[in-house]
Design a protein around this motif. Structure first.
Motif, PDB file in Angstrom:
ATOM      1  N   PHE B 108       0.824  -1.203   0.000  1.00  0.00           N
ATOM      2  CA  PHE B 108       0.000   0.000   0.000  1.00  0.00           C
ATOM      3  C   PHE B 108       0.866   1.263   0.000  1.00  0.00           C
ATOM      4  O   PHE B 108       0.668   2.174  -0.803  1.00  0.00           O
ATOM      5  CB  PHE B 108      -0.930  -0.004   1.216  1.00  0.00           C
ATOM      6  N   TRP B 109       1.850   1.301   0.882  1.00  0.00           N
ATOM      7  CA  TRP B 109       2.678   2.503   0.956  1.00  0.00           C
ATOM      8  C   TRP B 109       3.541   2.666  -0.290  1.00  0.00           C
ATOM      9  O   TRP B 109       3.736   3.786  -0.773  1.00  0.00           O
ATOM     10  CB  TRP B 109       3.551   2.478   2.217  1.00  0.00           C
ATOM     11  N   ALA B 110       4.039   1.555  -0.836  1.00  0.00           N
ATOM     12  CA  ALA B 110       4.864   1.642  -2.045  1.00  0.00           C
ATOM     13  C   ALA B 110       4.084   2.305  -3.172  1.00  0.00           C
ATOM     14  O   ALA B 110       4.635   3.079  -3.958  1.00  0.00           O
ATOM     15  CB  ALA B 110       5.317   0.252  -2.470  1.00  0.00           C
ATOM     16  N   ILE B 111       2.795   2.017  -3.233  1.00  0.00           N
ATOM     17  CA  ILE B 111       1.974   2.624  -4.289  1.00  0.00           C
ATOM     18  C   ILE B 111       1.530   4.028  -3.890  1.00  0.00           C
ATOM     19  O   ILE B 111       1.529   4.952  -4.700  1.00  0.00           O
ATOM     20  CB  ILE B 111       0.763   1.724  -4.595  1.00  0.00           C
ATOM     21  N   PHE B 112       1.211   4.159  -2.630  1.00  0.00           N
ATOM     22  CA  PHE B 112       0.683   5.438  -2.156  1.00  0.00           C
ATOM     23  C   PHE B 112       1.709   6.577  -2.297  1.00  0.00           C
ATOM     24  O   PHE B 112       1.355   7.704  -2.632  1.00  0.00           O
ATOM     25  CB  PHE B 112       0.258   5.282  -0.692  1.00  0.00           C
TER      26      PHE B 112
END
Lengths: 294, 297
Positions: B108-112
């Motif tokens: 999630f954070w990698a994309i966010f």
């Protein structure tokens, strides 16, 4: 936060996220890393791999008065557009939220410029504010040469600021309106009972309650003005006259693709990235602590 | 309203009306200028009543700006961005929200994080990647000690080049995630109990539920993709075959700021470029607005 999690098939879960992770890696993480690499290296004149030069590219950038000019121009542009956009769209939202007859037509119409492409808006404004055709040129008939964005840096700045503001007001307006509409009616009614007039309620109840939205939009507009202004500049002024509208993103494009100096452009990109990251961090902090009154 | 405020009401209506005029009048001016001949358009101030040359200007600029091809390219790439984005965002968010595995917060954070740096600020290296899109993978392989040689795959002057970097952002994923989180967990549990696997749950329950979400995201992405300017300008060098509509506006403007464009045809071109996204945002305004507001919450 992520509390759902009903399924446990890990292979399927992986297969579902891999396409996007791959795209993000190729088009986001790799280029960002490469920008860092270029910013600290120089291309060899006769080919071969890049040579590590430390902070040299940044030193070159920071020594260049043209760069500081573009920083200054970007800051003026950011401050002016943000101030206009926020104040106009908040005022409009406050007035529309009074729900007088016709308010739906207004809220519908104010949003339409959202759909304008930056270069299309730029070309339209270049025509409307042209010094020798269109409409604003009329004041040159009364006061010769008072308005000429082609030669006067200040006029050119006014032109691009107005264009960016016009394009963004609709977007900001819908956020303010949504925020205002989420204020509970009893709150407004109670203060009216206590004798607060409409203006007083706007100032002392509605505006403070939309502060989180205002802050959020402040950051969005600042960021947008740094990154999203290329189309307008490229169509209206090409950064001129005499670099008066040479925004940072335009200068990166020019140094990277017209002057073909990747290392210099990469160093400039890194500075701009840091700026945008700082702004986004402020925004995330704020989103986390967002105040909920309702 | 709550009390009678005739003066304030009058002021409100006047201000709103004046601003309505200010905000819509540029559209009218573009339209009016596009309908005049060369002499009339250069008169100061230009007559606001439209003239009779609209069709003539449009057909002239249609050929000059190669808009037959350019509009088709814009349409194809915008639709591809829209479809790709909606599809990718929905499956990625599905995985992040409805599956239990350790790395999902990381994913999630990698994309966010990609929300942080828009394409414009990393434009130069992204361009280099587009020139050889497998080079990141190649260099990763080399780094890991594999001797495999991947072929060169050049995205310049292709639809893939126009589309893929625009799909690789987080906006839609975030919108979908927000939406999926509002769906009660029991729904997924019930589906499981009834013997539905994850894919069946996605297809038969989540899809129908997220229809309006999908439409909102699609409308936003279409306008966003159609209005792209800097990226197409870089990635498309074969302008005769792959130019997009917004790029063609540059051809209406002479180099340098001194020389004015031919205004009536330039405005006709502007009209051509602005009409498709304007129609989308007028017809689907309610959806777009709701989509925008939920994305940012």
């Amino acid at each position: 936060m992520l509390r759902h999690a009903a399924f446990t098939n890990i292979w399927l879960a992986a297969a579902l996220v891999v396409p996007q992770l791959l795209l993000v890696f190729i088009f986001f993480y790799w280029p960002t890393g490469e920008a860092l690499y270029w910013a600290f290296t120089l291309e060899q004149p006769f080919g071969g791999s890049n040579q590590w030069v430390g902070w040299l590219n940044f030193a070159t950038v920071f020594k260049d008065p043209k760069y500081w000019n573009s920083v200054q121009v970007s800051i003026i542009f950011a401050a002016a557009t943000t101030a206009i956009i926020i104040s106009v769209s908040l005022s409009l939202a406050l007035l529309v939220d009074r729900r007088l007859p016709g308010h739906q037509i207004y809220s519908f119409a104010y949003f339409i410029p959202y759909a304008m492409a930056a270069p299309a808006a730029g070309l339209a404004f270049r025509f409307i504010f042209s010094p020798n055709a269109g409409f604003v040129a009329a004041i040159n008939n009364w006061f010769p040469n008072i308005w000429n964005p082609a030669t006067d840096g200040f006029d050119a700045m006014v032109l691009v600021v107005l264009c960016q503001a016009w394009k963004s007001i609709g977007y900001n307006f819908v956020f303010f309106l949504a925020a205002l509409q989420s204020i509970p009616r009893p709150l407004t009614e109670a203060s009216a009972m206590d004798g607060a007039g409409a203006m007083r309620r706007m100032w002392d109840i509605q505006v403070p309650l939309v502060m989180p939205t205002l802050f959020f939009l402040l950051i969005i507009n600042l960021t947008d003005s740094f990154v999203d202004s290329f189309g307008i500049i490229d169509i209206t002024t090409h950064g001129g006259p005499a670099r008066a509208t040479d925004l940072m993103v335009y200068k990166i494009y020019f140094d990277g693709f017209k002057a073909q100096d990747y290392s210099l452009a990469a160093a400039e990109s890194i500075v701009l990235m840091l700026l945008v990251i700082v702004l986004t961090f402020i925004q995330f902090r704020f989103v986390e602590r967002r105040v909920h009154y309702a | 309203m709550i009390e009678r405020t005739p003066i304030l009401n009058a002021v409100t209506q006047v201000v709103l009306l004046v601003m309505l005029f200010v905000i819509l009048v540029p559209f009218w001016m573009v339209f009016a200028a596009a309908s005049h001949d060369f002499v009339t358009v250069n008169r100061v101030p230009m007559p606001l009543w439209p003239g009779g040359h609209l069709y003539e200007n449009l057909s002239e600029v249609w050929i000059k700006g190669n808009f037959g091809t350019a509009l088709t390219n814009s349409l194809i790439s915008s639709v591809l961005v829209t479809v790709g984005k909606v599809f990718l965002a929905s499956i990625t968010a599905f995985s992040i929200v409805f599956f239990r595995y350790r790395a999902r917060m990381l994913v999630f954070w990698a994309i966010f994080i990609t929300l942080m740096l828009p394409l414009e600020v990393r434009i130069v290296p992204t361009y280099a990647v587009a020139a050889n899109v497998l080079s990141p993978l190649q260099q990763m392989l080399n780094l890991l000690g594999f001797q495999l040689v991947l072929p060169e795959w050049n995205l310049l002057n292709t639809y893939a080049g126009l589309v893929l970097p625009l799909v690789a952002t987080a906006t839609g994923t975030f919108l979908y995630r927000q939406f999926y989180l509002t769906i009660p967990k029991d729904l997924a549990e019930a589906a499981k109990m009834d013997g539905a696997g994850p894919l069946r749950f996605y297809w038969q329950i989540l899809m129908p539920l997220s229809r309006s979400n999908m439409a909102a995201l699609a409308a936003i992405m279409f306008v966003y993709a159609w209005n792209q300017y800097l990226w197409p300008l870089l990635v498309i060098t074969d302008q005769a075959n792959y130019a997009t509509a917004t790029m063609q506006l540059q051809k209406m403007v002479p180099e340098g700021f001194g020389e004015p464009p031919v205004w009536n045809t330039a405005m006709a071109a502007t009209l051509i470029v602005l009409v498709p996204p304007a129609i989308v945002s007028i017809l689907l305004q309610r959806l777009i607005v709701r989509g925008l507001i939920t994305t940012e919450k």
